[in-house]
Design a protein around this motif. Structure first.
Motif, short mmCIF file in Angstrom:
data_model
loop_
_atom_site.label_atom_id
_atom_site.label_comp_id
_atom_site.label_asym_id
_atom_site.label_seq_id
_atom_site.Cartn_x
_atom_site.Cartn_y
_atom_site.Cartn_z
N LYS A 165 0.83 -1.21 0.00
CA LYS A 165 0.00 0.00 0.00
C LYS A 165 0.86 1.26 0.00
O LYS A 165 0.59 2.21 -0.75
CB LYS A 165 -0.93 0.00 1.22
CG LYS A 165 -1.86 1.21 1.25
CD LYS A 165 -2.91 1.11 2.33
CE LYS A 165 -3.85 2.31 2.28
NZ LYS A 165 -4.96 2.22 3.23
N VAL A 166 1.90 1.28 0.82
CA VAL A 166 2.79 2.43 0.88
C VAL A 166 3.48 2.65 -0.45
O VAL A 166 3.58 3.79 -0.95
CB VAL A 166 3.82 2.27 2.02
CG1 VAL A 166 4.91 3.34 1.93
CG2 VAL A 166 3.13 2.34 3.37
N HIS A 167 3.95 1.58 -1.09
CA HIS A 167 4.60 1.69 -2.40
C HIS A 167 3.62 2.25 -3.44
O HIS A 167 4.00 3.08 -4.27
CB HIS A 167 5.10 0.31 -2.86
CG HIS A 167 6.42 -0.06 -2.26
ND1 HIS A 167 7.00 -1.31 -2.43
CD2 HIS A 167 7.28 0.64 -1.49
CE1 HIS A 167 8.14 -1.35 -1.79
NE2 HIS A 167 8.33 -0.18 -1.21
N ASP A 168 2.38 1.80 -3.39
CA ASP A 168 1.36 2.30 -4.33
C ASP A 168 1.10 3.78 -4.12
O ASP A 168 0.92 4.54 -5.08
CB ASP A 168 0.06 1.51 -4.18
CG ASP A 168 0.15 0.11 -4.76
OD1 ASP A 168 1.15 -0.18 -5.45
OD2 ASP A 168 -0.77 -0.71 -4.51
N GLU A 169 1.07 4.21 -2.86
CA GLU A 169 0.84 5.63 -2.56
C GLU A 169 2.00 6.48 -3.08
O GLU A 169 1.79 7.50 -3.73
CB GLU A 169 0.70 5.85 -1.04
CG GLU A 169 -0.53 5.23 -0.41
CD GLU A 169 -1.81 5.96 -0.76
OE1 GLU A 169 -1.76 6.98 -1.47
OE2 GLU A 169 -2.88 5.51 -0.30
N ILE A 170 3.22 6.04 -2.82
CA ILE A 170 4.41 6.78 -3.26
C ILE A 170 4.47 6.86 -4.78
O ILE A 170 4.89 7.86 -5.36
CB ILE A 170 5.69 6.13 -2.70
CG1 ILE A 170 5.71 6.26 -1.17
CG2 ILE A 170 6.95 6.76 -3.30
CD1 ILE A 170 6.80 5.45 -0.49
N GLY A 171 3.99 5.82 -5.44
CA GLY A 171 4.03 5.77 -6.90
C GLY A 171 3.07 6.73 -7.59
O GLY A 171 3.20 6.96 -8.80
N LYS A 172 2.15 7.32 -6.87
CA LYS A 172 1.17 8.23 -7.50
C LYS A 172 1.82 9.52 -8.00
O LYS A 172 1.40 10.07 -9.01
CB LYS A 172 0.06 8.57 -6.49
CG LYS A 172 -0.85 7.39 -6.19
CD LYS A 172 -1.91 7.77 -5.15
CE LYS A 172 -2.82 6.61 -4.84
NZ LYS A 172 -3.83 6.93 -3.80
N GLN A 173 2.79 10.05 -7.26
CA GLN A 173 3.52 11.26 -7.66
C GLN A 173 2.57 12.41 -8.03
O GLN A 173 2.64 13.00 -9.11
CB GLN A 173 4.45 10.96 -8.84
CG GLN A 173 5.57 10.00 -8.51
CD GLN A 173 6.56 10.58 -7.50
OE1 GLN A 173 7.29 11.52 -7.81
NE2 GLN A 173 6.57 10.04 -6.30
N GLU A 174 1.66 12.72 -7.11
CA GLU A 174 0.68 13.78 -7.33
C GLU A 174 1.35 15.16 -7.37
O GLU A 174 2.37 15.40 -6.73
CB GLU A 174 -0.37 13.77 -6.22
CG GLU A 174 -1.15 12.48 -6.09
CD GLU A 174 -2.24 12.33 -7.14
OE1 GLU A 174 -2.44 13.29 -7.92
OE2 GLU A 174 -2.87 11.27 -7.18
N GLU A 175 0.72 16.07 -8.09
CA GLU A 175 1.25 17.43 -8.24
C GLU A 175 0.73 18.34 -7.12
O GLU A 175 -0.40 18.20 -6.67
CB GLU A 175 0.80 18.00 -9.60
CG GLU A 175 1.40 19.33 -9.96
CD GLU A 175 0.94 19.82 -11.31
OE1 GLU A 175 1.58 20.75 -11.84
OE2 GLU A 175 -0.07 19.29 -11.83
N ASN A 176 1.58 19.26 -6.67
CA ASN A 176 1.17 20.26 -5.69
C ASN A 176 0.46 21.40 -6.42
O ASN A 176 1.08 22.42 -6.77
CB ASN A 176 2.39 20.79 -4.91
CG ASN A 176 2.91 19.79 -3.91
OD1 ASN A 176 2.32 19.60 -2.85
ND2 ASN A 176 4.00 19.11 -4.25
N VAL A 177 -0.83 21.24 -6.64
CA VAL A 177 -1.61 22.20 -7.43
C VAL A 177 -1.67 23.57 -6.75
O VAL A 177 -1.64 24.60 -7.42
CB VAL A 177 -3.04 21.66 -7.67
CG1 VAL A 177 -3.87 22.66 -8.46
CG2 VAL A 177 -2.98 20.32 -8.39
N PHE A 178 -1.73 23.59 -5.45
CA PHE A 178 -1.86 24.83 -4.67
C PHE A 178 -0.77 25.83 -5.03
O PHE A 178 -1.01 27.04 -5.09
CB PHE A 178 -1.82 24.50 -3.18
CG PHE A 178 -2.19 25.65 -2.28
CD1 PHE A 178 -3.48 25.79 -1.80
CD2 PHE A 178 -1.23 26.58 -1.88
CE1 PHE A 178 -3.83 26.84 -0.97
CE2 PHE A 178 -1.56 27.63 -1.04
CZ PHE A 178 -2.87 27.76 -0.59
N ASP A 179 0.46 25.34 -5.25
CA ASP A 179 1.62 26.21 -5.46
C ASP A 179 1.74 26.75 -6.88
O ASP A 179 2.59 27.60 -7.14
CB ASP A 179 2.90 25.46 -5.10
CG ASP A 179 3.00 25.16 -3.61
OD1 ASP A 179 2.37 25.89 -2.83
OD2 ASP A 179 3.68 24.19 -3.24
#
Length: 386
Positions: free
Chosen positions: A229-243
């Motif tokens: 689960k942790v590996h899957d979360e890290i693999g998402k590489q979401e963008e920091n849209v706020f910035d």
């Protein structure tokens, strides 16, 4: 007499016309709801579409009920066709709902839309979460559970004792301990109950889905599922849209200033209400413009609320609910791009500490204590991989 036209009952035609008018009103209300949601989502891309689907499902159910009842011979006969709560529901549909649904939907839409246009995200957050909570309460309503709670004069907590409270507090940083001891909470806030949904409970304790743990006596299996689960979360590489710059879809300057102001006043919070208001505004901003540091702040906020409730002997279900939300946000933190191994290890350790808190809070003969103890060890194992 085959050519003789069958005579209609006197009130039948009028009743059918009224039923058709009701159907038209509900359809118009649906169209207005669609327009309002479309306008709002143009400015605020709402993440939680589940609430909108509930609204549509409810409205479609009303339309179907109206179509069915339009074939009855009279309004009186329609009413007599139902028993118990169905009869009450039928009466609400025919005598009340068709008069207020339009006003209700338009009012909600207008309040949310004007709040956004005026830059007052607090109004939007309050309205959105109030509607969302109401819908969840309706969907999860259980008459048997309500009756059982009504029969219990005072809920007995199986998790609270002085030694455990002190142990949990010792696990927290000094500023968090000061907050917990400083904040005042009203009785009505202390008794407010937020129950964890079955899906959220399953996610918290790995009881279903892709990461389901089948053998809780096998620590290796538990470690592997948590690591996956942790590996899957890290693999998402979401963008920091706020910035991002506002012209590129980032947060407007007014919202950035508001979030900064909330953080600056964090150390001066004195009431439980203030803490919840800060959480609501941050959560609203995060749902529109995701950011790793915002997710981290929300994880802290939910944990703070859980600890304040625990310190003041609050509702056991509410404490678990807020810890679950905190852990959920800590997982989302792992999904953002730009994290290094040292940062990942530290954030996994925060999750491990949350399960450690739950292990201490709940008695040893409970499922929560068992699950939390095993998951605490699993997150320790995963953190050691970084």
């Amino acid at each position: 007499m085959s050519g003789t036209r069958k005579k209609q009952l006197p009130g039948k035609k009028h009743a059918q016309r009224l039923d058709k008018e009701r159907v038209k009103k509900v359809i118009i209300a649906l169209l207005i709801l669609f327009i309002v949601v479309s306008i709002i989502t143009e400015f605020v891309p709402i993440v939680n579409f589940k609430s909108v689907l509930y609204w549509l499902f409810g409205a479609i159910s009303i339309i179907i009920l109206n179509i069915i009842t339009s074939n009855k011979e009279s309004a009186k006969k329609n009413e007599n066709a139902y028993e118990g709560w169905l009869k009450i529901f039928h009466k609400i549909v025919h005598e009340i709902l068709d008069r207020i649904i339009l006003l209700f939907l338009v009012s909600i839409g207008v309040v949310m839309f004007l709040g956004i246009k005026a830059g007052n995200y607090k109004i939007y957050a309050r309205t959105y979460y109030a509607v969302d909570d109401a819908i969840k309460a309706f969907v999860e309503y259980d008459p048997i559970e309500v009756k059982k709670n009504r029969d219990i004069e005072k809920k007995k907590t199986t998790y609270q004792n002085t030694e455990a409270v002190q142990s949990v507090l010792n696990n927290q940083r000094d500023e968090k301990k000061n907050l917990i001891e400083r904040v005042t909470i009203q009785k009505v806030e202390l008794e407010e109950r937020n129950k964890l949904s079955e899906n959220d409970r399953n996610e918290l304790f790995y009881l279903s889905g892709k990461y389901r743990i089948l053998n809780w006596n096998n620590q290796d299996e538990i470690n592997k599922k948590v690591l996956l689960k942790v590996h899957d979360e890290i693999g998402k590489q979401e963008e920091n849209v706020f910035d991002k710059k506002p012209k590129d879809g980032g947060a407007p300057q007014k919202l950035c200033d508001k979030i900064s102001e909330i953080s600056e006043k964090e150390n001066s919070i004195k009431t439980f209400t203030e803490k919840k208001e800060n959480l609501e505004e941050r959560e609203c901003a995060y749902s529109i413009y995701p950011k790793e540091s915002l997710a981290n702040l929300l994880a802290n906020d939910y944990q703070d609320i859980a600890l304040i409730l625990y310190y003041n002997n609050g509702d056991s279900d509410s404490i678990l609910y807020h810890y679950a939300q905190s852990i959920q946000y800590r997982h989302q933190v792992l999904g953002f791009a730009g994290l290094f191994n040292t940062g990942i290890k530290r954030k996994i350790n925060f999750i491990e500490k949350s399960y450690k808190d739950l292990e201490i809070m709940y008695a040893q003969d409970t499922e929560i204590n068992l699950y939390s103890k095993k998951l605490k060890k699993a997150y320790q194992f995963v953190a050691d991989q970084y």
